[in-house]
Enzyme design. Sequence first.
Site, PDB file in Angstrom:
ATOM      1  N   LYS A 194       0.841  -1.197   0.000  1.00 27.21           N
ATOM      2  CA  LYS A 194       0.000   0.000   0.000  1.00 27.21           C
ATOM      3  C   LYS A 194       0.878   1.250   0.000  1.00 27.21           C
ATOM      4  CE  LYS A 194      -3.835  -0.321   0.132  1.00 27.21           C
ATOM      5  NZ  LYS A 194      -4.838  -0.538  -0.965  1.00 27.21           N
ATOM      6  N   PRO A 197       0.273   5.541   2.637  1.00 28.90           N
ATOM      7  CA  PRO A 197       1.030   6.194   3.716  1.00 28.90           C
ATOM      8  C   PRO A 197       2.237   6.966   3.197  1.00 28.90           C
ATOM      9  CG  PRO A 197       0.438   3.954   4.345  1.00 28.90           C
ATOM     10  CD  PRO A 197       0.102   4.089   2.891  1.00 28.90           C
ATOM     11  N   ASP A 247      14.099  -5.061   2.924  1.00 26.41           N
ATOM     12  CA  ASP A 247      14.843  -5.615   4.054  1.00 26.41           C
ATOM     13  C   ASP A 247      15.828  -6.670   3.556  1.00 26.41           C
ATOM     14  OD1 ASP A 247      13.320  -4.051   5.676  1.00 26.41           O
ATOM     15  OD2 ASP A 247      12.133  -5.678   6.534  1.00 26.41           O
ATOM     16  N   CYS A 383      34.453  -2.152  30.596  1.00 27.86           N
ATOM     17  CA  CYS A 383      34.014  -1.152  31.582  1.00 27.86           C
ATOM     18  C   CYS A 383      33.524  -1.843  32.861  1.00 27.86           C
ATOM     19  CB  CYS A 383      32.951  -0.240  30.979  1.00 27.86           C
ATOM     20  SG  CYS A 383      32.684   1.280  31.939  1.00 27.86           S
ATOM     21  N   GLU A 406      29.451   1.815  44.071  1.00 28.30           N
ATOM     22  CA  GLU A 406      28.207   2.007  43.326  1.00 28.30           C
ATOM     23  C   GLU A 406      27.100   1.108  43.858  1.00 28.30           C
ATOM     24  OE1 GLU A 406      26.535   2.008  38.692  1.00 28.30           O
ATOM     25  OE2 GLU A 406      28.570   1.297  39.111  1.00 28.30           O
ATOM     26  N   HIS A 510      35.824   1.368  26.562  1.00 30.66           N
ATOM     27  CA  HIS A 510      34.812   0.775  25.676  1.00 30.66           C
ATOM     28  C   HIS A 510      35.426   0.596  24.293  1.00 30.66           C
ATOM     29  CE1 HIS A 510      31.091   0.968  28.111  1.00 30.66           C
ATOM     30  NE2 HIS A 510      31.670   2.003  28.706  1.00 30.66           N
ATOM     31  N   GLU A 512      34.677  -1.339  22.034  1.00 29.47           N
ATOM     32  CA  GLU A 512      33.667  -1.608  21.002  1.00 29.47           C
ATOM     33  C   GLU A 512      33.314  -0.365  20.207  1.00 29.47           C
ATOM     34  OE1 GLU A 512      31.210  -0.948  24.855  1.00 29.47           O
ATOM     35  OE2 GLU A 512      33.184  -1.702  24.258  1.00 29.47           O
TER      36      GLU A 512
END
Length: 532
Positions: A194, A197, A247, A383, A406, A510, A512
């Site tokens: 459709k 939209p 996708d 970390c 902590e 970190h 990553e």
Amino acid sequence: MRNKNTEKSCKYIFVTGGVLSGVGKGITAASIGAILKAKGYKVSIQKCDPYLNVDAGLLNPVEHGECFVTHDGKETDLDLGHYERFLDFETSQYSSVLSGALYQELIEKERSGGFHGKTVQMVPHFTNLVQEKIEKASEGSEVHIVEIGGTVGDYEGLSFIEAIRLFANRVGRENCLYVHVVYVPWINTSKELKTKPAQNALKDLRGFGIIPDVVVCRTERPAPRVICEKIAAFSGIDKEAVLNLPDIESVYDVPFNVLKSGVLEILNRFVGTNTEPDMARWKEFSRLRGKKWAKTVRVGLVAKYVGNDDAYICVTEALKAAAAWEKVNVEIEWINAEDATAEDFAKVDGLVVPGGFGVRGVEGKIKAAEYALETGKPYLGLCLGMQCAVIAAARRGGLGEAGSEEFGASREAGNDVIYIMEGQKGKESTGGTMRLGDYPAELREGSRVAEVYGAAKVVERHRHRYEVNQRFLPEIEKGGLAIAGTSPDGKLVEFVEAPGCKFFVATQAHPEFRSRPLEVHPLFREFVKSLK
């Protein structure tokens, strides 16, 4: 590479979204940037978000995904991680703009008399400030890409749309390319796509004064060309400029889908060159990642946001990229830190404990580190993952009540193995006040960490306010850990390792955030290699 004598003023690409949020604006923007970089251009990229937050530091990871940190210490949303992975460059504090920060700047200027008594308004003051931030972020670039967060039509985002419309007057319409990403849903009951939209989303954008140069139709499956032509016909856009991006399994194949969609010709006209992008390295990574290898390694991710990929997306992407280049399949097993057991740890080949805040799940993370120390199972701590490893070692070394300030440990109780850094007390609930961004570390000669990096000095990104209390080094070392790296002044512990294990490395940083699909961070690559 293109001829540098043909260089022109900076070009700007604005990416907006329609129909719904999460439609893929960030990946689309990053993919366009990757293509332009492969053509030899110096590309920068920026996210403008209409949230009233000042930065992303206090946003809930469950709702918004991980908090990404730039090299200069700005807390941002996860889209900047996508940008860095796709473009292999370092974003900065100027790469992320949130409404809250802009309002704060305007109000502070007004309170200090900076507007000389004038009425402060959304137009022109707010919109001018947005444009200034865009120009600042684009300095030194040949092409600057700006993603506008949210969905066109959202009340909070209208001023950003107006700002990028006005920006064309500032730099010339020929230097601006507007890309609108819309969702085309598949209705299963009627078995059809459709377009209404998407048509309405384009009508909204036109109503705000922007006619896009490119429309990207996002679909769950490849759409017939007639769908794009229908959207073009009802929207007054050239049918060749309406593209379909369905996708696919891996986001790293999106640049190839973008190229196949026909966008290259549009980009060539916009930047003024016809050079082919050199995507050879991307193709190699795509081939390796898509191949089924003989060996599969299982990584246990001990976390509290179990199953939420976005909350740890830099970690999981670094692991997947490392596996591709090491030519193994990787299965990431989510281990709930709140009820983790030795049986869970035994089922995987290696353990990763990522960063985080709060007491929930901490004991499970400490158990993971303790299990790795006792069994020799490969361990990578990031970390909080390093702090948990240090607590586990101290407990094994005789300090049974070892913990972190902590989570309730204290100097008075003599168990604050992890304690709050100097100057951080009283800031525990305040955003943007931690030790953020790049900090150097000096590695111990002969350590495994120095061997992995192949260097004596390194720089990594940080996001923390608690640190290892070196008063407890005897207990920590007795429990099986050795200090492998510190800050240059020796006051802060940056890396620890377990000499008796095949691979046991933990860092206060970190890493990553600095891993790339084409250049995997060495700690992740060596961790995966140890699982083979």
